[in-house]
Design a protein around this motif. Structure first.
Motif, PDB file in Angstrom:
ATOM      1  N   GLY A  32      88.491  48.800  19.410  1.00  0.00           N
ATOM      2  CA  GLY A  32      89.425  48.126  18.511  1.00  0.00           C
ATOM      3  C   GLY A  32      88.809  46.864  17.456  1.00  0.00           C
ATOM      4  O   GLY A  32      89.074  46.895  16.379  1.00  0.00           O
ATOM      5  N   ILE A  33      87.824  46.395  18.079  1.00  0.00           N
ATOM      6  CA  ILE A  33      87.262  45.069  17.208  1.00  0.00           C
ATOM      7  C   ILE A  33      86.030  45.233  16.722  1.00  0.00           C
ATOM      8  O   ILE A  33      85.328  44.250  16.235  1.00  0.00           O
ATOM      9  N   SER A  34      85.178  46.206  17.194  1.00  0.00           N
ATOM     10  CA  SER A  34      83.768  46.130  16.969  1.00  0.00           C
ATOM     11  C   SER A  34      83.519  46.815  15.518  1.00  0.00           C
ATOM     12  O   SER A  34      84.118  47.692  15.042  1.00  0.00           O
ATOM     13  N   THR A  35      82.802  46.226  14.845  1.00  0.00           N
ATOM     14  CA  THR A  35      82.658  46.549  13.351  1.00  0.00           C
ATOM     15  C   THR A  35      81.272  46.617  12.852  1.00  0.00           C
ATOM     16  O   THR A  35      80.418  45.696  13.669  1.00  0.00           O
ATOM     17  N   PRO A  36      80.581  47.270  12.179  1.00  0.00           N
ATOM     18  CA  PRO A  36      79.401  47.176  11.602  1.00  0.00           C
ATOM     19  C   PRO A  36      79.239  45.739  10.836  1.00  0.00           C
ATOM     20  O   PRO A  36      80.432  45.681  10.235  1.00  0.00           O
ATOM     21  N   LEU A  37      78.247  45.210  10.632  1.00  0.00           N
ATOM     22  CA  LEU A  37      78.021  44.114   9.859  1.00  0.00           C
ATOM     23  C   LEU A  37      76.741  44.131   9.311  1.00  0.00           C
ATOM     24  O   LEU A  37      75.653  44.100   9.961  1.00  0.00           O
ATOM     25  N   ILE A  38      76.694  43.944   7.886  1.00  0.00           N
ATOM     26  CA  ILE A  38      75.299  43.875   7.154  1.00  0.00           C
ATOM     27  C   ILE A  38      75.197  42.802   6.201  1.00  0.00           C
ATOM     28  O   ILE A  38      76.158  42.467   5.634  1.00  0.00           O
ATOM     29  N   PHE A  39      74.051  42.062   6.353  1.00  0.00           N
ATOM     30  CA  PHE A  39      73.763  40.925   5.628  1.00  0.00           C
ATOM     31  C   PHE A  39      72.561  41.408   4.675  1.00  0.00           C
ATOM     32  O   PHE A  39      71.532  41.975   5.202  1.00  0.00           O
ATOM     33  N   HIS A  40      72.693  41.233   3.544  1.00  0.00           N
ATOM     34  CA  HIS A  40      71.458  41.467   2.478  1.00  0.00           C
ATOM     35  C   HIS A  40      71.401  40.276   1.488  1.00  0.00           C
ATOM     36  O   HIS A  40      72.260  40.106   0.838  1.00  0.00           O
ATOM     37  N   TRP A  41      70.211  39.697   1.757  1.00  0.00           N
ATOM     38  CA  TRP A  41      70.028  38.462   0.915  1.00  0.00           C
ATOM     39  C   TRP A  41      68.422  38.093   0.583  1.00  0.00           C
ATOM     40  O   TRP A  41      67.898  37.517   1.223  1.00  0.00           O
ATOM     41  N   PRO A  42      67.633  38.917  -0.584  1.00  0.00           N
ATOM     42  CA  PRO A  42      66.459  38.636  -0.206  1.00  0.00           C
ATOM     43  C   PRO A  42      65.845  37.286  -0.568  1.00  0.00           C
ATOM     44  O   PRO A  42      64.813  36.950   0.237  1.00  0.00           O
ATOM     45  N   GLN A  43      66.721  36.465  -1.209  1.00  0.00           N
ATOM     46  CA  GLN A  43      65.926  34.940  -1.270  1.00  0.00           C
ATOM     47  C   GLN A  43      66.464  34.328  -0.105  1.00  0.00           C
ATOM     48  O   GLN A  43      65.565  33.292   0.347  1.00  0.00           O
ATOM     49  N   GLY A  44      67.232  34.815   0.935  1.00  0.00           N
ATOM     50  CA  GLY A  44      67.484  33.584   2.067  1.00  0.00           C
ATOM     51  C   GLY A  44      67.144  34.604   3.215  1.00  0.00           C
ATOM     52  O   GLY A  44      67.285  33.779   4.270  1.00  0.00           O
ATOM     53  N   ILE A  45      66.962  35.724   3.397  1.00  0.00           N
ATOM     54  CA  ILE A  45      66.649  36.684   4.485  1.00  0.00           C
ATOM     55  C   ILE A  45      65.347  37.124   4.344  1.00  0.00           C
ATOM     56  O   ILE A  45      65.485  37.980   3.664  1.00  0.00           O
ATOM     57  N   GLY A  46      64.345  36.949   5.184  1.00  0.00           N
ATOM     58  CA  GLY A  46      63.022  37.498   4.920  1.00  0.00           C
ATOM     59  C   GLY A  46      62.958  38.815   5.591  1.00  0.00           C
ATOM     60  O   GLY A  46      62.268  39.637   5.141  1.00  0.00           O
ATOM     61  N   GLU A  47      63.641  39.077   6.856  1.00  0.00           N
ATOM     62  CA  GLU A  47      63.317  40.302   7.544  1.00  0.00           C
ATOM     63  C   GLU A  47      64.056  41.274   6.930  1.00  0.00           C
ATOM     64  O   GLU A  47      65.122  41.198   6.450  1.00  0.00           O
ATOM     65  N   LYS A  48      63.466  42.645   6.887  1.00  0.00           N
ATOM     66  CA  LYS A  48      64.019  43.767   6.431  1.00  0.00           C
ATOM     67  C   LYS A  48      64.187  44.714   7.432  1.00  0.00           C
ATOM     68  O   LYS A  48      63.378  45.057   8.061  1.00  0.00           O
ATOM     69  N   GLY A  49      65.493  45.214   7.687  1.00  0.00           N
ATOM     70  CA  GLY A  49      65.755  46.209   8.562  1.00  0.00           C
ATOM     71  C   GLY A  49      66.045  45.698  10.031  1.00  0.00           C
ATOM     72  O   GLY A  49      65.967  46.277  10.875  1.00  0.00           O
ATOM     73  N   GLY A  50      66.162  44.365  10.272  1.00  0.00           N
ATOM     74  CA  GLY A  50      66.294  43.983  11.307  1.00  0.00           C
ATOM     75  C   GLY A  50      67.757  43.926  12.020  1.00  0.00           C
ATOM     76  O   GLY A  50      68.694  44.560  11.397  1.00  0.00           O
ATOM     77  N   VAL A  51      67.666  43.871  13.389  1.00  0.00           N
ATOM     78  CA  VAL A  51      68.969  44.009  14.184  1.00  0.00           C
ATOM     79  C   VAL A  51      69.141  42.803  14.858  1.00  0.00           C
ATOM     80  O   VAL A  51      68.341  42.349  15.605  1.00  0.00           O
ATOM     81  N   ARG A  52      70.498  42.322  14.850  1.00  0.00           N
ATOM     82  CA  ARG A  52      70.576  41.057  15.500  1.00  0.00           C
ATOM     83  C   ARG A  52      71.818  41.250  16.751  1.00  0.00           C
ATOM     84  O   ARG A  52      72.593  42.012  16.408  1.00  0.00           O
ATOM     85  N   ARG A  70      85.819  53.071  23.860  1.00  0.00           N
ATOM     86  CA  ARG A  70      86.984  53.264  23.922  1.00  0.00           C
ATOM     87  C   ARG A  70      88.073  52.319  23.196  1.00  0.00           C
ATOM     88  O   ARG A  70      88.067  51.237  22.849  1.00  0.00           O
ATOM     89  N   LEU A  71      89.237  53.132  22.997  1.00  0.00           N
ATOM     90  CA  LEU A  71      90.629  52.449  22.141  1.00  0.00           C
ATOM     91  C   LEU A  71      90.243  52.358  20.785  1.00  0.00           C
ATOM     92  O   LEU A  71      89.151  52.593  20.187  1.00  0.00           O
ATOM     93  N   TYR A  72      91.142  51.728  19.991  1.00  0.00           N
ATOM     94  CA  TYR A  72      91.407  51.864  18.580  1.00  0.00           C
ATOM     95  C   TYR A  72      91.704  50.451  18.019  1.00  0.00           C
ATOM     96  O   TYR A  72      92.070  49.630  18.961  1.00  0.00           O
ATOM     97  N   LYS A  73      91.962  50.602  16.668  1.00  0.00           N
ATOM     98  CA  LYS A  73      92.936  49.712  15.849  1.00  0.00           C
ATOM     99  C   LYS A  73      94.186  49.129  16.919  1.00  0.00           C
ATOM    100  O   LYS A  73      94.721  50.115  17.424  1.00  0.00           O
ATOM    101  N   HIS A  74      94.317  48.082  16.591  1.00  0.00           N
ATOM    102  CA  HIS A  74      95.503  47.386  17.613  1.00  0.00           C
ATOM    103  C   HIS A  74      94.883  46.783  18.948  1.00  0.00           C
ATOM    104  O   HIS A  74      95.661  45.875  19.311  1.00  0.00           O
TER     105      HIS A  74
END
Length: 539
Positions: A380-400, A370-374
């Motif tokens: 207001g503050i939750s964002t998707p975050l995706i990290f992709h780095w084949p040489q540094g992150i071994g797991e594929k499709g993981g959720v943290r 609930r609620l929004y920007k501001h």
């Protein structure tokens, strides 16, 4: 191949938690989905609830009040609210430059008070070797104000090119920088900051992109919110025990909504804006692959705040938007008058319109929160975050599920690049980093992290472990157990007064240390500003 990794940091503007495909949404984002499928998604990563403060925090690893961006890039008075990136903080490119990196930026800057004349707060003066984009925070996608290359205004380029579209221009310039770097500086690593304005209002999109979403949202916001939450649960991103928040009480049930054709068109254009961005991200990834750099490049994607429920009110003086705030054009490049306001008899998308998609669709975008920007509630503050780095992150499709927030990004970039955080800038001491590196969770979630703090326009929060104390200004503080109730439906403040008092004290200590000024004082200062009318409307 460089041993030091390249970094591509992609930030988009005013997009909700659950809009993109890999976070449960209906928008087609095959390129972001590809990054997620071959990297990591974070379920509890947080921004700072507003454009300028989020950018300042992201770029410096500090809280926005420490950087001079307490509210927006309009001066609201005392230190911490000057609306200008100050000289007491170090940016990511400034730090990386000491470690041999070249730095490029394409897109929205929005952390400088002077919008027309180069200052010490402009990109080239804050560590970037090359810059293409806008200094202001919003505007026409067909003819943006403050379009700049380096330190030179180039608005004429868009005005003389009828095919110009800002989202495409950001993407293509970012891809060109990657190819250029591979040719001219093959022995150096690079940092590239790609800052889209999509899907920030105004609702501007191409007809072919809009047409792709015809019928996609016809079920309406109520049914779509339920479907999104189920997909998020099925993907392992959210806990099935967390209840879907109620529809925003100011909005009707979809079955009772009027002007459905116009409402659907608004959401279709919004989706098309994200789709166009994803297409451009695909071209950036193509450039990395063509130059043999994708495997050793950390690609990061996130949004600067939750979805935006702001209305484009009918009757706002055009001269205020055009001349003072510089976030609009009064006429199109062909001389037609721009039609401002969320009027159901005007279908959004073309250059001569200036609209937003409204509260009910923003409520969908932030599913299940609930609620929004501001605001500092989860919407207001939750964002998707995706990290992709084949040489540094071994797991594929993981959720943290380990919580994190914007100051962690600089700490992470410095950690993976083995770059020391500067203790001084131009001989002046700078505050220590406020974040912690997320490299610790590349191989799995960790049990604990340091407390996190937020404040924007009096809205505030502190999170310690699974407990979040949050306030919607000027209402009382609320307390939530995020392990059992991340959607913030059961306020436990009355049950745990001692915990509330302890967390409030921790927040007050942080606010004093980081220069947070009480909202009452800021409102006094805002009333004296020319832009106060518009900013109060946004709040």
């Amino acid at each position: 191949m460089n041993k030091k990794p390249n970094i591509v940091l992609i930030l988009n503007d005013d997009m909700g938690y659950s809009d993109i495909g890999c976070y449960g949404g209906e928008v087609e984002t095959p390129n972001l989905d590809r990054l997620a499928a071959n990297g990591l998604r974070f379920s509890q990563f947080y921004n700072t609830a507003r454009c300028s403060p989020s950018r300042a925090s992201l770029l410096t690893g500090l809280h926005p009040h420490q950087t001079g961006i307490g509210v927006l890039t309009y001066s609201f008075g005392p230190e911490g609210y000057a609306g200008n990136l100050n000289d007491q903080c170090v940016t990511i490119p400034e730090a990386l430059k000491t470690n041999g990196y070249r730095n490029y930026m394409s897109g929205k800057w929005h952390v400088a008070g002077n919008l027309t004349e180069p200052t010490a707060s402009w990109p080239l003066q804050r560590g970037f070797d090359e810059f293409f984009g806008t200094i202001i925070g919003a505007g026409s996608f067909y003819d943006p104000n403050t379009l700049t290359r380096g330190n030179e205004n180039i608005e004429h380029e868009a005005q003389h090119d009828k095919s110009f579209f800002y989202t495409d221009a950001i993407s293509d310039q970012a891809a060109d920088y990657i190819r250029q770097h591979a040719q001219q500086h093959p022995d150096q690593p690079f940092f590239e900051y790609v800052a889209y304005t999509a899907p920030h209002w105004p609702l501007h999109a191409h007809d072919e992109d809009i047409a792709r979403y015809k019928g996609r949202f016809d079920a309406g916001w109520d049914a779509l919110r339920e479907a999104r939450l189920q997909r998020l649960v099925d993907a392992g991103i959210l806990d099935k025990a967390w209840a879907l928040t109620e529809r925003d009480p100011t909005q009707p049930a979809w079955t009772q909504a009027e002007h459905k054709e116009w409402l659907l068109r608004c959401m279709e254009v919004y989706a098309a804006q994200i789709d166009r961005m994803d297409q451009g991200i695909g071209r950036i990834l193509d450039a990395l692959e063509e130059t043999g750099q994708l495997d050793n490049t950390l690609v990061i994607f996130m949004s600067d705040n939750g979805a935006c429920a702001e209305d484009i009110p009918v009757g706002v003086p055009v001269e205020e938007l055009v001349n003072n705030l510089m976030i609009a054009r009064s006429h199109t490049r062909d001389g037609a008058e721009v039609r401002f306001g969320n009027k159901p008899d005007i279908m959004p998308g073309p250059e001569d319109t200036y609209q937003s998609y409204g509260t009910a669709w923003a409520n969908l975008s932030n599913t299940p929160f609930r609620l929004y920007k501001h605001w500092i509630h989860e919407g207001g503050i939750s964002t998707p975050l995706i990290f992709h780095w084949p040489q540094g992150i071994g797991e594929k499709g993981g959720v943290r599920h380990t919580p994190g927030y914007l100051p962690d990004i600089m700490a992470t970039i410095l950690d993976i690049s083995a770059t020391a955080y500067p203790q001084q800038r131009d001989g002046k001491a700078v505050p220590p980093l406020e974040g912690q590196a997320l490299t610790a969770v590349f191989n799995g979630d960790i049990a604990e992290r340091a407390p996190m703090f937020w404040e924007h326009e009096g809205n505030a929060a502190v999170r310690i472990g699974d407990w979040k104390l949050v306030r919607k200004y000027p209402d009382p503080w609320e307390l939530y157990d995020m392990a059992s109730d991340r959607t913030e439906t059961r306020d436990l403040a009355a049950q745990y007064p001692e915990r509330v008092a302890d967390m409030r004290a921790r927040y007050d200590d942080w606010a004093a240390r980081c220069g947070v000024i009480p909202r009452e004082k800021i409102l006094e200062l805002m009333r004296a500003q020319p832009a106060a009318f518009w900013e109060e409307e946004e709040a």
